[in-house]
Each structure stands twice: as structure tokens, then as C-alpha cells.
Scaffold this motif. Structure first.
Motif, PDB file in Angstrom:
ATOM      1  N   ASN A  16       0.857  -1.175   0.000  1.00  0.00           N
ATOM      2  CA  ASN A  16       0.000   0.000   0.000  1.00  0.00           C
ATOM      3  C   ASN A  16       0.894   1.226   0.000  1.00  0.00           C
ATOM      4  O   ASN A  16       1.699   1.415   0.924  1.00  0.00           O
ATOM      5  N   LYS A  17       0.751   2.060  -1.019  1.00  0.00           N
ATOM      6  CA  LYS A  17       1.671   3.190  -1.175  1.00  0.00           C
ATOM      7  C   LYS A  17       1.520   4.214  -0.061  1.00  0.00           C
ATOM      8  O   LYS A  17       2.494   4.818   0.382  1.00  0.00           O
ATOM      9  N   ARG A  18       0.280   4.422   0.395  1.00  0.00           N
ATOM     10  CA  ARG A  18       0.070   5.488   1.366  1.00  0.00           C
ATOM     11  C   ARG A  18       0.672   5.135   2.727  1.00  0.00           C
ATOM     12  O   ARG A  18       1.109   6.014   3.456  1.00  0.00           O
ATOM     13  N   SER A  19       0.683   3.869   3.086  1.00  0.00           N
ATOM     14  CA  SER A  19       1.317   3.495   4.354  1.00  0.00           C
ATOM     15  C   SER A  19       2.781   3.115   4.151  1.00  0.00           C
ATOM     16  O   SER A  19       3.533   2.980   5.118  1.00  0.00           O
ATOM     17  N   ASN A  20       3.186   2.951   2.884  1.00  0.00           N
ATOM     18  CA  ASN A  20       4.562   2.587   2.533  1.00  0.00           C
ATOM     19  C   ASN A  20       4.999   1.311   3.244  1.00  0.00           C
ATOM     20  O   ASN A  20       6.110   1.221   3.778  1.00  0.00           O
TER      21      ASN A  20
END
Lengths: 352, 243
Positions: B97-101
Motif C-alpha cells: 500500500n503506497k500510502r502506508s509505505n
């Protein structure tokens, strides 16, 4: 008008001439509890430039009714067999589901506990990752961070850390070393510098459908161990169950020794916790997440039930109901005294 | 008597050299529709009671490596999924998930779970009929073969499958999935194929959940398809998940 806002307007203007992708997220968040009735609008502007092979640029600006903040501003270079990230970044270490004892680099916002759209605050850092055949080695340096919270100073000294990760026999295994800098908290507490050694693994219990993970650290300063250990299972295509035990080396196992001021830092104050949780996907648009957070030292607990609903491709809705219970002097007993036995929170998000 | 023996011998010889058993049919299916590597962009639509409830688009790389199927899928629509990626290889699934990296290794049971709320499971997307099933012919009198496939994995959620295969082209037309109670609970229809490199690629297929009526349609954009291309093994890695 703040300079950051001017920079962003400039970047948005240039979005039409360059290949930036923008995402705008608008939130309305509300939380209801005893003596609390908050209604918070928030906007996030996300700009990604990732059309180039050799680098990408990511920016994220948060604007709420109090302030605006550049939460993410990093450039990532893709080198031969390695990556280099510079700037303000969210660092995601650890394999635990609910708790990550080794994930110490980013602060948690005050109201993050019941915010379903919460993201950790960015931290200025340099991250270098070298990739090998089936493993990677990451080196990380975070810069001094100074900020003002409720008109009080909060200052973090630099950290540096290494993480080696390899997949062996279908297990992701990590070895970690963190040299954690001193942290002067805005509430007047100083966390001393520390050396932290960690060992994490995630995989499956052999000959079963259960996943298993362990995230364990040793703190030289505290001479103690922190851990998150759990199992999980996906079943019947709709259900996800997980059970996690968390050992908080910074906490106390006797409620008479609790430091309740740590609650304002979104820290747990007990030592041993058990969290069973169940996610149900009723449809591709509607799911619920029900959990119990049990403090094993004082038997206080939170039962939470949150619902996520994707109304359409742009709008999503979240609603949560929390039942908080505990005896006098217990961790969640303190919460229920302060905020009531039943709390509720909701958010609407529009993303385009 | 000698003529009879010779006749029986010839019939037996013919049967041995041209045996239409289930395995032979699965081998023919592989021959005509199994690619070593593919890149494509697809749109997945979920439909309930005749209405579209969800649409998502993704690009996918797939490759056969040492008899294992590697797949990297990256979602780019809608915006809430942009930056979400899934890597499947060596019996494991990693989710990013990009937003939580954060990259998460999911438990193997996740493979049996629904892919993004659709009627497909991750397992469904990687089935290797020849290696993962035993097979027998139920019917070969019509223009299609009807096969019964039994999973070799005793932990499979499917008790058996019924597969309809065109006799001339050896292209799979449909698959019915049966549970432990012999109830048909999913049906896959392959609606359209397109030819690439002398093989046939499924460009449109739909999975019907017979229990709740949900229909999931995957349509691959034909001009995006690249087959038998050189995809390095490094494409299926954590690094590429995050890129």
C-alpha cells in the motif's frame, strides 16, 4: 499565505505542463465522546511524478482548520540494484498487524487511535536500500525534528538504523539495528537515546492455513524486550481473523505504576495486551472490522466495531463504535472516566 | 481367428498411441493457450443485480519460472487503489500500500480469498490445470469435451471442477466449480480469445458467484497485451512492488 501553499499552487499550475498526477482527498471527520464533539474538515493534496524510469517525486500537503503541513516530500532515485530516498517520508518497518515495536521513526498524531484514515507523520530522512538476489539491506538516517505541539516544543534527535531482510523457506526474515536518538517530548518527558536490536519473521505455520508473525526487539536502555506475536487466517473468501499479543517494554504491568501522561502521546501504558480481531467483507463495497483490545495486566478493554463502505469510486464512509471499560486506575478505565464508556467516530472521504 | 487377433492388436495399438484421456486434453490446452510470459492491462467490473457496483483497472506481468507462476499486478484505477500492488510467487503473496509505505507478506490462506472483492480468488488467477489437477473425460460426444478435474491439493476449497473444452481448438469454454457438498458455487465463462504468437489469450472472461449472483468480468485491453516478452525475474520483487 504560507510559502508551502504558494509552492503547491505553483506545482498544481505546472501539473498541466508536466506529467504530475494529482489526487485530492477531502475528509470530514467527527468524534463523539463525553465532553467531546469534534467536527474536523481536512484536505490532502497528493502529487506524484512517477513517469520517469530513474526517479519519482511524491508530495503530500495536509490542510486542516488549524494549519497546513507538508507531510510528505521525497524524491526516490532508482539506481542499479539500489534505491535512494531523500526527503520527508513515512517509514514502514515491522511485520505486526496492530503493533510494530520496531517502527519508531514517525510520530503518531494525537487523534490517530480512532481515525481510520490516519497516516503517520512524515520524517525527514535518507533511506538507501541495496537489493540482492532474494534479500535487501536498508540503511536509514533521520534528521533532527523540531515541532511545536500545543505551544510546547517537541524535539527528536537523529536516528540511524539498518535492516537486513531475506526470504527463507517462504518466511520473510528481518534483522534490525536502530540507534535511536533522544526524544524530548512536548509533555516534558525525555526518552533517552537507545540501541535497539530486532528480529522479525512472517510466514505460515507449517501444514496449516494459519499465518504467523513475530516482531521482537531488545532495548539496551530499558534492558527489556518488546514484541508483537500473532496468527491470522483468511477463510470462506469473506473473513479475516487475526490474534496478536503485544508486549510493551515501555509500559508497566502494575496499574499502581502507570504513567497516565503517556496516553496523550498515543502510547500504551500497560505491558501486556491481547487483540483478537475479525474482518468481514459483506460485499466488495462493505466490510466491518471488529476487535477487542485487552490489557492483560489490569483487564481493562476496548471493544471496537468499524464499518467501511465504498459508496462509489470517489466517496467512502467509515463509522466506528467503541465500548471502553475498566476498573478504577486501569488504562481503559481512565479512558472511560475521561471520555465515556461509549464513543463513536465517523469519517467521509472524497478522493478524486 | 488370426484376423480377429490382428484386428484387436491394431485397435489396442491405436488406443495406446492416440489416447484421448483427460491429461492429453489438458496438455493440448497448454499447447494452445499457455504463455511463458505476458504483460497486459485489464479492467475488472463487479456487477450485482444488473448494476455495476465496482470497477478497477490494473496492469499485470506474469511469467513461468521453474514451473511456478509469478505475477505482479499494480492497480491504477480508481484513485483509492492507485499505488496498491500485489506480488504472487513461490506460493506467497505480498501486498503493498503506497500510502502506508508498507509491504505485507500475506498468509497462504489469503490466496483462497477474494481478489479485491471480486468473484475471483488469487488461486483462480494462477491455476495450472495440468500440474494441479487429475482429470477424466466425462463426455466427448458433443462438439466440446467435458472434463472432470480433481485438485491434487487436498486443502483446495474446490472438490472438483467441470471444464468444457472445444474439440477443434482446445480452448476452454467454461469451468464449473464444485464444493464439498457437490454444489456448483462458481462458474467461469471465457467469452473471448485473441491470438498472439500462435497461441490464444483470454481477453474477456467472467466469473459468476452462483450463491449470491455476483458477476465479475475481466476485460483485457487487446492493444496492451504483449506475450512471450523478456520479463526479468527481478520484475517480480519487493522493489518492483513499490515502484
Amino acid at each position: 499565505m504560507r510559502i508551502k501553499n504558494i509552492v503547491f499552487i505553483y506545482l498544481i499550475f505546472f501539473n498541466f505542463t508536466l506529467s504530475f498526477e494529482t489526487i485530492t482527498e477531502l475528509y470530514i471527520k467527527t468524534y463523539l465522546a463525553k465532553d467531546i464533539d469534534t467536527f474536523s474538515p481536512e484536505a490532502r493534496l497528493i502529487i506524484d511524478e512517477n513517469s520517469m524510469e530513474d526517479y519519482e517525486l511524491n508530495l503530500e500537503l495536509i490542510i486542516d482548520d488549524d494549519d497546513s503541513e507538508l507531510d510528505l516530500a521525497r524524491v526516490k532515485f532508482y539506481l542499479d540494484e539500489s534505491d535512494l530516498e531523500l526527503g520527508r517520508n513515512r517509514i514502514g518497518w515491522g511485520v505486526g498487524t496492530n503493533f510494530n515495536p520496531s517502527d519508531i521513526f514517525n510520530d503518531k498524531a494525537f487523534d490517530s487511535a480512532f481515525d481510520p484514515y490516519y497516516r503517520k507523520e512524515g520524517r525527514d530522512s535518507i533511506i538507501y536500500t541495496k537489493y540482492f538476489n532474494n534479500s535487501n539491506l536498508q540503511a536509514l538516517y533521520t534528521f533532527t525534528q523540531e515541532k511545536t505541539i500545543l505551544n510546547m516544543n517537541d524535539e527528536r534527535s537523529p536516528d540511524f538504523a539498518f535492516k537486513y531482510k531475506k526470504n527463507i523457506l517462504d518466511y520473510d526474515i528481518e534483522l534490525i539495528f536502530i540507534s535511536k536518538g533522544e526524544h524530548l517530548r512536548y509533555i516534558g518527558i525525555t526518552e533517552e537515546a537507545d540501541s535497539i536490536y530486532g528480529f522479525n519473521f512472517k510466514g505460515d505455520i507449517p501444514n496449516s492455513d494459519f499465518g504467523i508473525w513475530n516482531e521482537m526487539i531488545y532495548s539496551e536502555e530499558e534492558n527489556d524486550i518488546g514484541a508483537a506475536f500473532g496468527i491470522d487466517l483468511y477463510f470462506a473468501e469473506k473473513f479475516y481473523f487475526n490474534l496478536e499479543y503485544f508486549r510493551n517494554y515501555k509500559g508497566e504491568d502494575k496499574k499502581s505504576e502507570y504513567d497516565f501522561t503517556l496516553l496523550s502521546l498515543q502510547e500504551n501504558i500497560g505491558q501486556n495486551y491481547l487483540i483478537p480481531a475479525l474482518k468481514v467483507e459483506f460485499t466488495e463495497k462493505l466490510s466491518t472490522y471488529t476487535y477487542l483490545m485487552l490489557n492483560l495486566d489490569d483487564n481493562s478493554l476496548i471493544i471496537g466495531d468499524t464499518m467501511d463502505y465504498y459508496y462509489n469510486d470517489i466517496i467512502s464512509i467509515n463509522f466506528g463504535l467503541y465500548y471502553i471499560l475498566g476498573s478504577e486506575g486501569s488504562e481503559y478505565g481512565y479512558y472511560s472516566d475521561e471520555y465515556g464508556v461509549i464513543n463513536a467516530g465517523g469519517s467521509i472521504k472524497a478522493e478524486f | 481367428m488370426k484376423k480377429t487377433i490382428a484386428f484387436i492388436f491394431l485397435i489396442t495399438l491405436f488406443s495406446i498411441t492416440h489416447s484421448e484421456d483427460g491429461k492429453w486434453i489438458l496438455q493440448k490446452i497448454d499447447e494452445f493457450s499457455d504463455f511463458q510470459s505476458v504483460y497486459s492491462k485489464s479492467k475488472m467490473t463487479i456487477i450485482k443485480k444488473g448494476k455495476i457496483t465496482s470497477t478497477m483497472e490494473f496492469e499485470a506481468y506474469s511469467k513461468k519460472v521453474n514451473n511456478d507462476d509469478y505475477m505482479l499486478a499494480k492497480y491504477y484505477y480508481p484513485k483509492r487503489l492507485k499505488g496498491t500492488a500485489i506480488l504472487s510467487k513461490d506460493n506467497s503473496i505480498w501486498y503493498y500500500n503506497k500510502r502506508s509505505n508498507r509491504i505485507r507478506l500475506l498468509s497462504k490462506s489469503a490466496k483462497k480469498g477474494s481478489m479485491m472483492g471480486s468473484s475471483f480468488s488469487y488461486d483462480d488467477m494462477e491455476m495450472n490445470y495440468l500440474d494441479d489437477f487429475t482429470s477424466e473425460i466425462l463426455n466427448k460426444r458433443s462438439k466440446n469435451y467435458l472434463l472432470k478435474l480433481i485438485p491434487r491439493d487436498k486443502d483446495s476449497k474446490y472438490k472438483y471442477l467441470k471444464m468444457s473444452v472445444d474439440k477443434k481448438s482446445f480452448l476452454v469454454k467454461s469451468i464449473e466449480y464444485y464444493d464439498d457438498n457437490n454444489i456448483k458455487f462458481k462458474t467461469l465463462n471465457i467469452i473471448k480469445y485473441k491470438q498472439f504468437d500462435n497461441k490464444w489469450y483470454e481477453t474477456e472472461l467472467e466469473m459468476i458467484d452462483e450463491v449470491n449472483g455476483k458477476l465479475t468480468r475481466i476485460k483485457t485491453y487487446e492493444d496492451s497485451i504483449k506475450t512471450e516478452i523478456d520479463i526479468p525475474d527481478s520484475q517480480f520483487s519487493e522493489r518492483k512492488l513499490k515502484k
